[in-house]
Design a protein around this motif. Structure first.
Motif, PDB file in Angstrom:
ATOM      1  N   ALA A 234       0.832  -1.205   0.000  1.00 24.94           N
ATOM      2  CA  ALA A 234       0.000   0.000   0.000  1.00 24.94           C
ATOM      3  C   ALA A 234       0.867   1.255   0.000  1.00 24.94           C
ATOM      4  O   ALA A 234       0.575   2.236  -0.704  1.00 24.94           O
ATOM      5  N   LEU A 235       1.938   1.237   0.779  1.00 29.93           N
ATOM      6  CA  LEU A 235       2.837   2.394   0.838  1.00 29.93           C
ATOM      7  C   LEU A 235       3.568   2.574  -0.487  1.00 29.93           C
ATOM      8  O   LEU A 235       3.719   3.707  -0.971  1.00 29.93           O
ATOM      9  N   ASP A 236       4.004   1.471  -1.090  1.00 28.78           N
ATOM     10  CA  ASP A 236       4.677   1.554  -2.390  1.00 28.78           C
ATOM     11  C   ASP A 236       3.740   2.123  -3.448  1.00 28.78           C
ATOM     12  O   ASP A 236       4.142   2.939  -4.289  1.00 28.78           O
ATOM     13  N   ALA A 237       2.494   1.688  -3.416  1.00 31.37           N
ATOM     14  CA  ALA A 237       1.517   2.164  -4.399  1.00 31.37           C
ATOM     15  C   ALA A 237       1.265   3.661  -4.252  1.00 31.37           C
ATOM     16  O   ALA A 237       0.972   4.353  -5.234  1.00 31.37           O
ATOM     17  N   ALA A 238       1.394   4.153  -3.018  1.00 28.67           N
ATOM     18  CA  ALA A 238       1.178   5.578  -2.761  1.00 28.67           C
ATOM     19  C   ALA A 238       2.454   6.395  -2.942  1.00 28.67           C
ATOM     20  O   ALA A 238       2.449   7.615  -2.727  1.00 28.67           O
ATOM     21  N   ARG A 243      11.108   1.723   5.404  1.00 28.97           N
ATOM     22  CA  ARG A 243      12.203   0.838   5.768  1.00 28.97           C
ATOM     23  C   ARG A 243      11.838   0.098   7.050  1.00 28.97           C
ATOM     24  O   ARG A 243      11.022   0.562   7.842  1.00 28.97           O
ATOM     25  N   GLU A 244      12.471  -1.037   7.230  1.00 30.54           N
ATOM     26  CA  GLU A 244      12.216  -1.863   8.403  1.00 30.54           C
ATOM     27  C   GLU A 244      12.784  -1.190   9.652  1.00 30.54           C
ATOM     28  O   GLU A 244      13.873  -0.619   9.633  1.00 30.54           O
ATOM     29  N   ALA A 245      12.041  -1.242  10.740  1.00 26.04           N
ATOM     30  CA  ALA A 245      12.509  -0.805  12.049  1.00 26.04           C
ATOM     31  C   ALA A 245      12.252  -1.933  13.032  1.00 26.04           C
ATOM     32  O   ALA A 245      11.574  -2.915  12.710  1.00 26.04           O
ATOM     33  N   THR A 246      12.788  -1.795  14.231  1.00 24.70           N
ATOM     34  CA  THR A 246      12.639  -2.857  15.228  1.00 24.70           C
ATOM     35  C   THR A 246      11.178  -3.157  15.518  1.00 24.70           C
ATOM     36  O   THR A 246      10.778  -4.311  15.689  1.00 24.70           O
ATOM     37  N   LEU A 249       7.443  -0.322  10.528  1.00 22.89           N
ATOM     38  CA  LEU A 249       8.015   0.339   9.363  1.00 22.89           C
ATOM     39  C   LEU A 249       8.109   1.831   9.644  1.00 22.89           C
ATOM     40  O   LEU A 249       7.219   2.417  10.265  1.00 22.89           O
ATOM     41  N   VAL A 250       9.187   2.449   9.170  1.00 24.53           N
ATOM     42  CA  VAL A 250       9.341   3.895   9.293  1.00 24.53           C
ATOM     43  C   VAL A 250       9.186   4.496   7.901  1.00 24.53           C
ATOM     44  O   VAL A 250       9.851   4.080   6.954  1.00 24.53           O
ATOM     45  N   VAL A 251       8.290   5.485   7.793  1.00 24.48           N
ATOM     46  CA  VAL A 251       7.960   6.097   6.506  1.00 24.48           C
ATOM     47  C   VAL A 251       8.316   7.573   6.561  1.00 24.48           C
ATOM     48  O   VAL A 251       7.987   8.265   7.532  1.00 24.48           O
ATOM     49  N   VAL A 258       0.330   8.508   5.617  1.00 22.45           N
ATOM     50  CA  VAL A 258       0.498   7.074   5.816  1.00 22.45           C
ATOM     51  C   VAL A 258      -0.835   6.411   6.115  1.00 22.45           C
ATOM     52  O   VAL A 258      -1.180   5.359   5.554  1.00 22.45           O
ATOM     53  N   GLY A 259      -1.630   7.030   6.998  1.00 22.88           N
ATOM     54  CA  GLY A 259      -2.933   6.478   7.340  1.00 22.88           C
ATOM     55  C   GLY A 259      -3.865   6.423   6.147  1.00 22.88           C
ATOM     56  O   GLY A 259      -4.615   5.450   5.975  1.00 22.88           O
ATOM     57  N   GLN A 260      -3.812   7.463   5.294  1.00 19.72           N
ATOM     58  CA  GLN A 260      -4.671   7.487   4.114  1.00 19.72           C
ATOM     59  C   GLN A 260      -4.287   6.387   3.133  1.00 19.72           C
ATOM     60  O   GLN A 260      -5.160   5.724   2.541  1.00 19.72           O
ATOM     61  N   ALA A 261      -2.976   6.163   2.957  1.00 18.76           N
ATOM     62  CA  ALA A 261      -2.526   5.107   2.047  1.00 18.76           C
ATOM     63  C   ALA A 261      -3.007   3.738   2.530  1.00 18.76           C
ATOM     64  O   ALA A 261      -3.459   2.902   1.740  1.00 18.76           O
ATOM     65  N   ALA A 262      -2.933   3.515   3.839  1.00 17.58           N
ATOM     66  CA  ALA A 262      -3.400   2.238   4.384  1.00 17.58           C
ATOM     67  C   ALA A 262      -4.908   2.090   4.230  1.00 17.58           C
ATOM     68  O   ALA A 262      -5.409   1.019   3.858  1.00 17.58           O
TER      69      ALA A 262
END
Length: 297
Positions: A234-238, A243-246, A249-251, A258-262
């Motif tokens: 979803a994030l890629d499409a938007a 990137r991966e975090a512990t 994901l950090v955007v 971010v919420g709208q893309a999801a």
């Protein structure tokens, strides 16, 4: 003041530094950050007149370093703590520099005291110094002429935690008295503790610069979902890189985007909040984005 204007350096087909511009104002510490090979050292060498630029210019107080009549009295430089005469004692190394700059020899003892090299250390040959002691001697040389500007490349390398804390206070005091500090370091937490402004370089180009508080406030958004794979798609499409975090994901985008893309993709989120990872997370995010661009060329 330090001014770097459209500075570039090319070695054959390799563009080491590409159109770099930034300024360092009096009364501030500027952290100059980037991964290995990003162009930090090349930029500093051009600033100090050691490497001729392919294009652009760099100046200190409005003049190129090579045009300064007595540069050590105006700019203190530490680019390589090992670039010292190994056969001289610490005191002799400073005495030679003091004579070259036309300084009173009493400055030698004062600067040795300032950097914590006692009488016994001052009498030892530089070849017998630890890396931390060489760093202290290098700082003494940089400070010897009471300059208005300091240009330092990895000055905390080899220092123990107490030494790093001491150096932080030294640089902060220098800036608070109106000095200008340009500090390149891989110790991100120490830079975060002392710097007022940040310049981040990746792939030879500036990827971010500005006030530290402003840059860290825009560090991005931490997000988690029940289905991480669906969230990433979803994030890629938007067009939002992640990137991966512990803990998710950090955007590099605000929470609303971010919420709208999801939501548009029907992805259920379990956490959505501003990322508070500090300078380390900001650095990784910026340089990872630049590495991805380079890999795609």
């Amino acid at each position: 003041m330090i001014s770097v204007e459209n500075l570039s350096k090319r070695y054959g087909r390799h563009q080491a530094v590409d159109d770099v511009s930034f300024r360092c104002e009096p009364g501030t510490v500027t952290g100059f950050l980037g991964p290995n090979g990003a162009g930090k050292s090349t930029t500093l060498r051009m600033l100090c007149g050691l490497t001729p630029p392919t294009a652009g210019r760099a100046s200190v107080g409005g003049r190129a370093y090579r045009d300064l009549p007595n540069p050590g009295r105006e700019v203190g430089v530490l680019l390589d703590a090992s670039a010292q005469h190994a056969g001289r004692t610490g005191r002799e190394a400073l005495a030679v520099a003091a004579q070259t700059m036309g300084l009173d020899r009493r400055e030698v003892g004062a600067k040795l005291d300032l950097v914590g090299l006692d009488a016994a250390a001052a009498r030892r040959r530089v070849r017998a110094y630890s890396l931390g002691m060489r760093q202290r001697l290098g700082l003494a040389l940089a400070l010897l002429g009471d300059p208005r500007v300091l240009i330092l490349d990895e000055p905390a390398n080899g220092l123990d935690p107490e030494g790093i804390f001491w150096m932080r206070g030294l640089l902060r005091d220098f800036a608070d008295r109106g000095g200008t500090v340009l500090l390149s370091s891989h110790l991100l937490r120490e830079v975060e503790a002392v710097a007022d402004r940040l310049v981040v370089i990746g792939g030879g180009r500036i990827v971010a610069q500005g006030d530290k508080a402003e840059l860290l406030a825009g560090g991005g958004t931490l997000v988690r979902a029940r289905d991480t794979g669906a969230l990433r798609r979803a994030l890629d499409a938007a067009g939002l890189g992640a990137r991966e975090a512990t803990d998710g994901l950090v955007v590099r985008a605000d929470s609303e985007a971010v919420g709208q893309a999801a939501a548009d993709a029907g992805v259920v989120l379990t956490e959505l909040r501003p990322d508070d990872g500090g300078l380390e997370q900001l650095f990784l995010s910026l340089t990872a984005a630049e590495s991805s661009k380079e890999a795609g060329k």
